[in-house]
Design a protein around this motif. Sequence first.
Motif, PDB file in Angstrom:
ATOM      1  N   GLY A 152       0.939  -1.338  -0.118  1.00 51.58           N
ATOM      2  CA  GLY A 152      -0.038  -0.014  -0.056  1.00 51.58           C
ATOM      3  C   GLY A 152       1.062   1.448  -0.175  1.00 51.58           C
ATOM      4  N   THR A 177      -7.775   7.122   1.177  1.00 56.33           N
ATOM      5  CA  THR A 177      -7.199   5.927   0.909  1.00 56.33           C
ATOM      6  C   THR A 177      -8.011   4.660   0.784  1.00 56.33           C
ATOM      7  OG1 THR A 177      -5.420   4.477   1.743  1.00 56.33           O
ATOM      8  CG2 THR A 177      -6.841   5.590   3.441  1.00 56.33           C
ATOM      9  N   PRO A 179      -7.752   1.091   1.685  1.00 61.49           N
ATOM     10  CA  PRO A 179      -6.894   0.567   2.197  1.00 61.49           C
ATOM     11  C   PRO A 179      -6.745  -1.201   1.899  1.00 61.49           C
ATOM     12  CG  PRO A 179      -8.300   1.103   4.001  1.00 61.49           C
ATOM     13  CD  PRO A 179      -8.637   1.898   2.553  1.00 61.49           C
ATOM     14  N   HIS A 182      -6.846  -2.573  -3.049  1.00 58.89           N
ATOM     15  CA  HIS A 182      -7.024  -1.246  -3.750  1.00 58.89           C
ATOM     16  C   HIS A 182      -7.442  -1.232  -5.105  1.00 58.89           C
ATOM     17  CE1 HIS A 182      -5.180   2.598  -5.362  1.00 58.89           C
ATOM     18  NE2 HIS A 182      -5.174   2.925  -4.150  1.00 58.89           N
ATOM     19  N   THR A 188      -2.838  -4.081  -0.370  1.00 51.34           N
ATOM     20  CA  THR A 188      -3.680  -3.830   0.818  1.00 51.34           C
ATOM     21  C   THR A 188      -2.634  -3.212   1.653  1.00 51.34           C
ATOM     22  OG1 THR A 188      -5.144  -5.632   0.407  1.00 51.34           O
ATOM     23  CG2 THR A 188      -4.532  -5.219   2.897  1.00 51.34           C
ATOM     24  N   LEU A 189      -2.783  -2.211   2.451  1.00 51.35           N
ATOM     25  CA  LEU A 189      -2.017  -1.631   3.405  1.00 51.35           C
ATOM     26  C   LEU A 189      -1.590  -2.278   4.703  1.00 51.35           C
ATOM     27  CD1 LEU A 189      -1.018   1.472   3.706  1.00 51.35           C
ATOM     28  CD2 LEU A 189      -2.974   2.057   5.013  1.00 51.35           C
ATOM     29  N   ARG A 194      -1.027   1.126   8.656  1.00 52.87           N
ATOM     30  CA  ARG A 194      -2.289   1.513   9.061  1.00 52.87           C
ATOM     31  C   ARG A 194      -1.980   2.342  10.206  1.00 52.87           C
ATOM     32  NH1 ARG A 194      -7.071  -2.168   6.984  1.00 52.87           N
ATOM     33  NH2 ARG A 194      -5.741  -2.834   5.140  1.00 52.87           N
ATOM     34  N   GLU A 210     -11.525   6.744   4.580  1.00 52.19           N
ATOM     35  CA  GLU A 210     -10.934   5.265   4.361  1.00 52.19           C
ATOM     36  C   GLU A 210     -12.320   4.715   3.436  1.00 52.19           C
ATOM     37  OE1 GLU A 210     -11.437   3.041   8.107  1.00 52.19           O
ATOM     38  OE2 GLU A 210      -9.905   1.020   7.123  1.00 52.19           O
TER      39      GLU A 210
END
Lengths: 405, 405
Positions: A152, A177, A179, A182, A188-189, A194, A210
């Motif tokens: 991410g 963002t 998260p 995406h 994926t963060l 995070r 978010e």
Amino acid sequence: MSDTIQGLLSQSAKGIKPSPIREMFHLIRKPGMISFAGGMPDPDIFPVEQFHQGADILLEEGRDILQYGVTEGYTPLKEFLSRWTAPKMGREPSMDEILITSGSSQVADLLTRATVDRGDYVVCEETSFLGNTINMYNQGANFLTIPCDENGMLVEKISNAVDQARAEGKKVKFIYTIPNFHNPLGCTLSLERRKELVAVAKDKELLILEDDPYGCVRFEGDELPTLYSLDDAGLVLYAGSFSKILAPGTRVAWAIGPKDLIRTMTIFKQGVDTCTSVVAQALVYKYCQSGNLDAFLPKIVSHYRAKRDAMEAAFSKYLPKGEVQYVTPKGGFFYWLTTPNIRAEDLFQRCLEKKVAFVCGAPFFPNGGGEHSFRMCFTFASPEETDRGIKAMGEAMKELLAEKG
Amino acid sequence: MSDTIQGLLSQSAKGIKPSPIREMFHLIRKPGMISFAGGMPDPDIFPVEQFHQGADILLEEGRDILQYGVTEGYTPLKEFLSRWTAPKMGREPSMDEILITSGSSQVADLLTRATVDRGDYVVCEETSFLGNTINMYNQGANFLTIPCDENGMLVEKISNAVDQARAEGKKVKFIYTIPNFHNPLGCTLSLERRKELVAVAKDKELLILEDDPYGCVRFEGDELPTLYSLDDAGLVLYAGSFSKILAPGTRVAWAIGPKDLIRTMTIFKQGVDTCTSVVAQALVYKYCQSGNLDAFLPKIVSHYRAKRDAMEAAFSKYLPKGEVQYVTPKGGFFYWLTTPNIRAEDLFQRCLEKKVAFVCGAPFFPNGGGEHSFRMCFTFASPEETDRGIKAMGEAMKELLAEKG
């Protein structure tokens, strides 16, 4: 356009950008077209019967459902969402922390109205969902873009970017963002990022939007906590949607956030559309309340996992070796492909001749870039179409490479 | 609100005004409250069964209806509207002249986005529908207000007002008008003034927003031509709605106007909510296409005519003689009452104690005024409630007059 109308346009309208994806809807619907373009669910797994079964609510509650609703949203649906989202949110959000919206794009739209004056800045992933960034742009926003890797956004770059912008007198309002899985990158963060992201928002006094339409569409691995649940400063606005887990044609989504912000967004919404279609909200509520939402999610996940795998298998089978880069997404709707030796726009034109559509990368970059990348939605096309479409794409790539010599 | 969020708000959000009517929805729904406040249809005559009968379309066309729709609107509904509105429009509007919206407030919202920069001016009736004027204000609009008499706006005053504003460097963008059964005044723009209005728009190079939710709800007299049908310069944007002739809970409405303007508004809508709920659009289409709309309109008209007459009878019976001024509306939803010796706000507070609600006049005046006027909706309350509510209002008036001495 007539000169008179041209002369009356707002600054926003004079520089307006259409959404390439919405513009392609007509194209996608042409007979024979294989579409990897729009982020569209597979109509084969729409729960048509279960959704229709709830229609009796139109008879039973018709007097209420056909009337104007409160702008905040249909109360039974809000109550359902408070309970249903509690595991993700970390607690049951209260009624004044939830706003039902007309699609989750409206969450972004209302937040932008509430915070952005012409020329203000939004922080976002360098590559981001164009539907929202173009709408923000059409309201006068500029962007500070942060690069991403497979975990991410490179969150550690935000602080400097914001400091520098502020030193130049720019006003930075929020971080946008996606998260989970995406759009369009598929990444994926990570948990660590995070935590960092929530900390940097608090430190720099920024809101976070978010945007989480895909969070429930996870094919493997463990769910990560939402930014909302990690935030102790009341700065996260969470956007959820029924578009990918039930049906986008309902246009029912929701925002969960700090109650004062929700209140301001609600006042904007009073004038914008009074309330989200009560008819649609009630049908969605009936569907959810009957247990269909939870019963159906595992089917969606396994159906789309198989489609993802089928698309990747077709990539391996048909695309020229060594010419295409991608990371396997662990959920969501999209592959993000990069072709260093082929311009996406050239490939797009060549594929269109072969009746195959996707979305070129460039419009996903609010500040430019992406000429050699493109987005492939794996959820919509049938397995047979996917095989045939990727085969045609592979041929198009080989043709372009051969022409280049 | 937290200091951080406060510091991030846009100029629009900092000065945001809520809609007094939307704010009253919670009040109106309190048990025992008699409401003459919101412009709400009578749920007793919602065509609940007929609307529900169309729900099979969710089964038959589920694959399409549950999917994303094109932003322009559900094509079968647009085709229906092209035919159905032709007598009012003077011809069948083409598909690219029609945009389906999420309520007719969205027509005003999208037009405002397309034309108004912060500080620009909109011409409107001195007393106007606050839902739209407040939304325009919340987007930064100012107003040139034109007084009205029982034949609507004093159109001959527009030209000077616009010239003067322009001489002062102000940008004037469009004329917002409700020509039929005005909200809140109840008046209807005469034919002569309609022609003048279209001419002045052409002469001064202004768009017209013709907001016509009540045009079909005519109790007596002949229908007058729409501004749209009188305009030969392509400057009129017509807003129609299913809210008053079917059900507001659908949130389905439409705009008909110059195709370049419709196109610009469509691009804004792409980002705002992608499309109006396809589920709601399809249900409305099925209802209309089955002949219900035309079959039901005469029932609505006769039902509301009787309610209007019942309210006026109650006025005569209960309100103190010589203290209340009004003109009988020939259609629509509203009486506009003026009480030279009673402040509307005082009456509102006193009526609320007696569990009777209406809307005070002042918020309908974008540039101030209206302290001795208020709006009474005659369509929502039952006949028994109307009688009891006006009786209580008469008592409240007498109390206030006695206290004043």
